[in-house]
Design a protein around this motif. Sequence first.
Motif, PDB file in Angstrom:
ATOM      1  N   GLU A 271      71.108  -2.463  13.377  1.00  0.00           N
ATOM      2  CA  GLU A 271      69.732  -1.887  12.909  1.00  0.00           C
ATOM      3  C   GLU A 271      69.362  -0.837  12.087  1.00  0.00           C
ATOM      4  O   GLU A 271      69.977   0.114  11.804  1.00  0.00           O
ATOM      5  CB  GLU A 271      69.020  -1.463  14.388  1.00  0.00           C
ATOM      6  CG  GLU A 271      69.521  -2.449  15.679  1.00  0.00           C
ATOM      7  CD  GLU A 271      68.722  -1.887  16.786  1.00  0.00           C
ATOM      8  OE1 GLU A 271      67.556  -1.782  16.909  1.00  0.00           O
ATOM      9  OE2 GLU A 271      69.658  -1.849  17.782  1.00  0.00           O
TER      10      GLU A 271
ATOM     11  N   CYS B  22      65.311  -0.372  10.596  1.00  0.00           N
ATOM     12  CA  CYS B  22      64.240  -0.032  10.797  1.00  0.00           C
ATOM     13  C   CYS B  22      63.758   0.117  12.214  1.00  0.00           C
ATOM     14  O   CYS B  22      62.845   0.830  12.471  1.00  0.00           O
ATOM     15  CB  CYS B  22      62.946  -1.115  10.208  1.00  0.00           C
ATOM     16  SG  CYS B  22      63.172  -2.718  10.731  1.00  0.00           S
ATOM     17  N   THR B  23      64.563  -0.381  13.097  1.00  0.00           N
ATOM     18  CA  THR B  23      64.400  -0.501  14.494  1.00  0.00           C
ATOM     19  C   THR B  23      64.911   0.870  15.194  1.00  0.00           C
ATOM     20  O   THR B  23      64.618   1.096  16.318  1.00  0.00           O
ATOM     21  CB  THR B  23      64.614  -1.646  15.388  1.00  0.00           C
ATOM     22  OG1 THR B  23      65.841  -2.044  14.752  1.00  0.00           O
ATOM     23  CG2 THR B  23      63.561  -2.546  15.066  1.00  0.00           C
TER      24      THR B  23
ATOM     25  N   ALA C 171      58.815  -0.294   7.878  1.00  0.00           N
ATOM     26  CA  ALA C 171      58.093  -0.233   9.302  1.00  0.00           C
ATOM     27  C   ALA C 171      56.726   0.499   8.962  1.00  0.00           C
ATOM     28  O   ALA C 171      55.677   0.585   9.617  1.00  0.00           O
ATOM     29  CB  ALA C 171      58.706   0.513  10.416  1.00  0.00           C
TER      30      ALA C 171
ATOM     31  N   VAL D 141      54.582  -2.707   3.589  1.00  0.00           N
ATOM     32  CA  VAL D 141      54.845  -2.438   5.060  1.00  0.00           C
ATOM     33  C   VAL D 141      54.570  -3.554   5.780  1.00  0.00           C
ATOM     34  O   VAL D 141      53.543  -4.376   5.585  1.00  0.00           O
ATOM     35  CB  VAL D 141      53.762  -1.252   5.522  1.00  0.00           C
ATOM     36  CG1 VAL D 141      53.805  -1.021   6.864  1.00  0.00           C
ATOM     37  CG2 VAL D 141      53.928   0.041   4.508  1.00  0.00           C
ATOM     38  N   GLY D 142      55.597  -3.750   6.764  1.00  0.00           N
ATOM     39  CA  GLY D 142      55.506  -4.853   7.802  1.00  0.00           C
ATOM     40  C   GLY D 142      56.536  -5.935   7.279  1.00  0.00           C
ATOM     41  O   GLY D 142      56.797  -6.796   7.900  1.00  0.00           O
TER      42      GLY D 142
ATOM     43  N   VAL E 269      60.164  -7.564   7.020  1.00  0.00           N
ATOM     44  CA  VAL E 269      61.404  -7.357   7.937  1.00  0.00           C
ATOM     45  C   VAL E 269      62.354  -8.471   7.687  1.00  0.00           C
ATOM     46  O   VAL E 269      61.884  -9.696   7.784  1.00  0.00           O
ATOM     47  CB  VAL E 269      61.064  -7.010   9.430  1.00  0.00           C
ATOM     48  CG1 VAL E 269      62.421  -7.004  10.020  1.00  0.00           C
ATOM     49  CG2 VAL E 269      60.091  -5.774   9.497  1.00  0.00           C
TER      50      VAL E 269
ATOM     51  N   ARG F 177      53.250   1.303  12.347  1.00  0.00           N
ATOM     52  CA  ARG F 177      54.922   1.792  12.848  1.00  0.00           C
ATOM     53  C   ARG F 177      55.311   1.184  13.933  1.00  0.00           C
ATOM     54  O   ARG F 177      56.292   0.211  14.006  1.00  0.00           O
ATOM     55  CB  ARG F 177      55.175   3.073  12.238  1.00  0.00           C
ATOM     56  CG  ARG F 177      56.703   3.148  12.310  1.00  0.00           C
ATOM     57  CD  ARG F 177      57.121   4.656  12.066  1.00  0.00           C
ATOM     58  NE  ARG F 177      58.374   4.974  12.016  1.00  0.00           N
ATOM     59  CZ  ARG F 177      59.436   4.805  10.963  1.00  0.00           C
ATOM     60  NH1 ARG F 177      58.876   4.150   9.974  1.00  0.00           N
ATOM     61  NH2 ARG F 177      60.571   4.901  11.253  1.00  0.00           N
ATOM     62  N   ASP F 178      54.658   1.504  14.970  1.00  0.00           N
ATOM     63  CA  ASP F 178      55.368   1.098  16.211  1.00  0.00           C
ATOM     64  C   ASP F 178      55.192  -0.181  16.285  1.00  0.00           C
ATOM     65  O   ASP F 178      56.089  -0.901  17.200  1.00  0.00           O
ATOM     66  CB  ASP F 178      54.736   2.091  17.372  1.00  0.00           C
ATOM     67  CG  ASP F 178      55.041   3.336  17.537  1.00  0.00           C
ATOM     68  OD1 ASP F 178      56.151   3.639  16.971  1.00  0.00           O
ATOM     69  OD2 ASP F 178      54.032   4.363  17.935  1.00  0.00           O
TER      70      ASP F 178
ATOM     71  N   VAL G 299      55.091  -2.708  14.228  1.00  0.00           N
ATOM     72  CA  VAL G 299      55.912  -3.437  13.473  1.00  0.00           C
ATOM     73  C   VAL G 299      57.380  -3.475  14.137  1.00  0.00           C
ATOM     74  O   VAL G 299      58.217  -4.562  14.144  1.00  0.00           O
ATOM     75  CB  VAL G 299      56.193  -2.821  11.951  1.00  0.00           C
ATOM     76  CG1 VAL G 299      57.101  -3.638  11.268  1.00  0.00           C
ATOM     77  CG2 VAL G 299      54.904  -3.136  11.322  1.00  0.00           C
ATOM     78  N   ARG G 300      57.792  -2.211  14.611  1.00  0.00           N
ATOM     79  CA  ARG G 300      59.176  -2.229  15.205  1.00  0.00           C
ATOM     80  C   ARG G 300      59.345  -3.004  16.598  1.00  0.00           C
ATOM     81  O   ARG G 300      60.167  -3.421  16.865  1.00  0.00           O
ATOM     82  CB  ARG G 300      59.517  -0.631  15.455  1.00  0.00           C
ATOM     83  CG  ARG G 300      59.681   0.175  14.375  1.00  0.00           C
ATOM     84  CD  ARG G 300      59.580   1.666  14.261  1.00  0.00           C
ATOM     85  NE  ARG G 300      60.425   2.133  15.396  1.00  0.00           N
ATOM     86  CZ  ARG G 300      61.368   2.697  15.485  1.00  0.00           C
ATOM     87  NH1 ARG G 300      62.210   3.133  14.127  1.00  0.00           N
ATOM     88  NH2 ARG G 300      61.938   3.500  16.457  1.00  0.00           N
TER      89      ARG G 300
ATOM     90  N   THR H  12      59.563  -6.444  15.691  1.00  0.00           N
ATOM     91  CA  THR H  12      60.879  -6.758  15.131  1.00  0.00           C
ATOM     92  C   THR H  12      61.875  -6.791  16.342  1.00  0.00           C
ATOM     93  O   THR H  12      62.710  -7.887  16.329  1.00  0.00           O
ATOM     94  CB  THR H  12      61.494  -5.715  14.172  1.00  0.00           C
ATOM     95  OG1 THR H  12      60.524  -5.476  13.117  1.00  0.00           O
ATOM     96  CG2 THR H  12      62.817  -5.798  13.449  1.00  0.00           C
TER      97      THR H  12
END
Length: 177
Positions: free
Chosen positions: A37, A39-40, A115, A126-127, A129, A150-151, A153-154, A157
């Motif tokens: 991992e 971005c997560t 993210a 942004v976004g 992945v 951000r949250d 997107v994560r 994912t």
Amino acid sequence: MVPIPSDPERAVKEITQLAAELGRRLQLLNAHVTTAESCTGGGIAEAITRIPGSSAWFEAGYVTYSNRQKTQQLNVPTELFGTVGAVSREVVEAMVRGAQEKSLARFAVAVSGVAGPDGGSPNKPVGTVWLAWGVGDQVSSEIQHFPGNRDEVRRQTVKAALEGLLRLAAREIENQG
């Protein structure tokens, strides 16, 4: 892919259900999974290890946020970062292979993305992945463009990563049956 609920509590519950189902399928296959991992930040591994008994089917989680760690921990070739960038098909596929090789897990997932709230570019907003999945020597990957902060997107994912693992496990079960 069904959109993840924007309510964080509901989203966590849904992700937990996906992780539990993954555990059931991997136990049927007597197989293990590993995560690689960026971005997560370990969110996929956290969702998996939230499940009681996950030590029977979760092998290892690699959080390789920097390019240096992607190379050191997962053997991602350094030249990829200069040619295609960290958020790319080539990098996530190399991350999957490296995670499988290091952990000896049959199943793997890798993610690298933007993210937010910053860090995006016209080519990779942004976004964006990239996700990759591996089972045995087979690797598949896809790009997603997740909306939200951000949250969100994560979380999206993590959900997509687990859904991909579930599809792989279902195919493996079908092939055995």
